[in-house]
Design a protein around this motif. Structure first.
Motif, PDB file in Angstrom:
ATOM      1  N   LYS A 179       0.824  -1.208   0.000  1.00  0.00           N
ATOM      2  CA  LYS A 179       0.000   0.000   0.000  1.00  0.00           C
ATOM      3  C   LYS A 179       0.856   1.255   0.000  1.00  0.00           C
ATOM      4  CE  LYS A 179      -3.729   0.349  -0.101  1.00  0.00           C
ATOM      5  NZ  LYS A 179      -4.645   0.366  -1.272  1.00  0.00           N
ATOM      6  N   GLU A 186       2.369   1.731  -3.456  1.00  0.00           N
ATOM      7  CA  GLU A 186       1.312   2.326  -4.282  1.00  0.00           C
ATOM      8  C   GLU A 186       1.264   3.830  -4.070  1.00  0.00           C
ATOM      9  OE1 GLU A 186      -3.263   1.043  -5.054  1.00  0.00           O
ATOM     10  OE2 GLU A 186      -2.811   1.652  -2.991  1.00  0.00           O
ATOM     11  N   ARG A 187       1.387   4.253  -2.837  1.00  0.00           N
ATOM     12  CA  ARG A 187       1.351   5.690  -2.507  1.00  0.00           C
ATOM     13  C   ARG A 187       2.528   6.446  -3.112  1.00  0.00           C
ATOM     14  NH1 ARG A 187       4.290   8.175   1.344  1.00  0.00           N
ATOM     15  NH2 ARG A 187       4.744   6.221   2.471  1.00  0.00           N
ATOM     16  N   GLU A 246       2.654   6.243  -6.947  1.00  0.00           N
ATOM     17  CA  GLU A 246       1.430   6.681  -7.620  1.00  0.00           C
ATOM     18  C   GLU A 246       1.022   5.682  -8.700  1.00  0.00           C
ATOM     19  OE1 GLU A 246       2.105  10.671  -8.964  1.00  0.00           O
ATOM     20  OE2 GLU A 246       2.134  11.493  -6.926  1.00  0.00           O
ATOM     21  N   HIS A 247       1.113   4.419  -8.327  1.00  0.00           N
ATOM     22  CA  HIS A 247       0.814   3.322  -9.241  1.00  0.00           C
ATOM     23  C   HIS A 247      -0.169   2.398  -8.537  1.00  0.00           C
ATOM     24  CE1 HIS A 247       2.134   0.358 -12.491  1.00  0.00           C
ATOM     25  NE2 HIS A 247       1.351  -0.363 -11.697  1.00  0.00           N
ATOM     26  N   SER A 248      -1.397   2.391  -8.962  1.00  0.00           N
ATOM     27  CA  SER A 248      -2.442   1.595  -8.312  1.00  0.00           C
ATOM     28  C   SER A 248      -2.114   0.109  -8.339  1.00  0.00           C
ATOM     29  CB  SER A 248      -3.788   1.830  -9.010  1.00  0.00           C
ATOM     30  OG  SER A 248      -4.755   0.905  -8.555  1.00  0.00           O
ATOM     31  N   ASP A 289      -4.209  -2.054  -8.510  1.00  0.00           N
ATOM     32  CA  ASP A 289      -5.231  -2.669  -9.379  1.00  0.00           C
ATOM     33  C   ASP A 289      -4.957  -2.464 -10.864  1.00  0.00           C
ATOM     34  OD1 ASP A 289      -6.778  -3.524  -7.170  1.00  0.00           O
ATOM     35  OD2 ASP A 289      -7.639  -1.520  -6.985  1.00  0.00           O
TER      36      ASP A 289
END
Length: 334
Positions: free
Chosen positions: A313, A316-317, A320-322, A324
């Motif tokens: 998580k 991801e932050r 900036e890459h989801s 999903d």
């Protein structure tokens, strides 16, 4: 506050998985009473890798033949040890994985008894299996159900005397894992901040953490973050892969508390001589209050899945890459 962590949903999901204990015990007892020759743990991608700890556990504890199998490979090579007296277990979050569906058909055609763990009772995989044990939707990982199934099996076979104590303690695992997540949160945040621009990772694990190492490398860092990785078993590290190490190589070691710990210790000692970027995620760092010392090693994949869930998580932050986002997986035909 933990980034992207819904505590109530997490507790609901994990409680639903361990809440299957009575059904799992009843199923194992009936299968054992009837008798079966061998057990196949079949999956695709992450669900295949997540079966490895239980093949490993079987080698340590049991004379029961237990084999992890890639669903798609089974379809093209077959397995002469698979008979009408075999049992197969499949796991699927969505209950729709095509490779697993086709492998279930393959097994059923040969008279194999098929068990499915999933979160959707009306999913194709649940409906195709002989029996489906259903948790809350999106419950992951399946270590919760697999630990109960396998330890019960070995208990009934007289190969794991501590089952009742283990299973009773394990009923508290949802709350224990929430505490693991809380403790891991600052560690995960710091790791992600320090590795915002890292595009290559070297991952090492052994024993019952080798499958988890493979899974985190391929299914998370590669699939969900499009990062390049090398993954190697700690026992195999000194047979080639070490030549890829450089001073700036980001190395992640997954460390547990079973008899293979010394193998990963040996790797850590070496890599710290070469790389200036070594991270060790170690289950010993977590109190796991209520879990007896003799059981800490067996739940290591579950603990580190919770720890790295926090890492994912925060990656991801910072990137900036989801998690999903996909370019190809279930996006294009292949």
């Amino acid at each position: 506050m933990m980034l992207g962590f819904d505590e109530s949903e997490f507790l609901k999901q994990t409680a639903s998985a361990v809440g299957l204990r009575p059904q799992i015990e009843d199923l194992v007892d009936k299968l054992t009473a009837k008798g079966f020759d061998n057990l196949f743990l079949i999956g695709a991608g992450g669900t295949y890798a997540a079966m490895w700890p239980y093949e490993h556990l079987a080698k340590r504890l049991s004379t029961m033949p237990v084999k992890s199998v890639i669903a798609a490979e089974l379809l093209v090579t077959g397995d002469q040890t698979m008979t009408r007296n075999s049992v197969a277990i499949f796991t699927s979050v969505s209950g729709t994985t095509d490779d697993s569906l086709r492998a279930i058909d393959y097994c059923r055609e040969r008279g194999v008894f098929v068990i499915a763990f999933t979160g959707y009772p009306e999913s194709p995989i649940a409906e195709a299996a002989d029996i489906a044990l259903v948790s809350e939707p999106k419950t992951w990982p399946f270590d919760l159900q697999m630990l109960l199934f396998m330890t019960r099996l070995f208990h009934v076979r007289g190969e794991f005397a501590g089952y009742e104590k283990f299973a009773d303690e394990f009923m508290n695992i949802p709350e224990i894992l929430v505490e693991v997540a809380r403790q891991a949160e600052p560690v995960a945040s710091a790791f992600a901040d320090a590795h915002k621009d890292t595009d290559y990772y070297f991952l090492v694990g052994g024993g019952n953490l080798w499958g988890f190492t493979y899974l985190y490398s391929m299914c998370i860092l590669e699939e969900m973050q499009w990062l390049r990785t090398t993954r190697v078993h700690s026992a195999e590290f000194f047979h080639g892969s070490l030549e890829l190490l450089e001073e700036g190589t980001s190395v992640i070691l997954f460390q547990g508390e079973d008899e293979t710990r010394a193998l990963t210790d040996r790797v850590e000692k070496f890599v710290r001589k070469i790389s200036k970027d070594v991270t060790v995620f170690d289950t010993k760092d977590y109190s796991l209050e209520g879990i007896s010392p003799e059981f800490r090693g067996v739940i290591a994949p579950l603990v580190l899945d919770t720890v790295t869930g926090r890492v994912s998580k925060h990656l991801e932050r910072v990137r900036e890459h989801s998690l999903d986002l996909r370019r190809y997986y279930r996006v294009v035909e292949y």
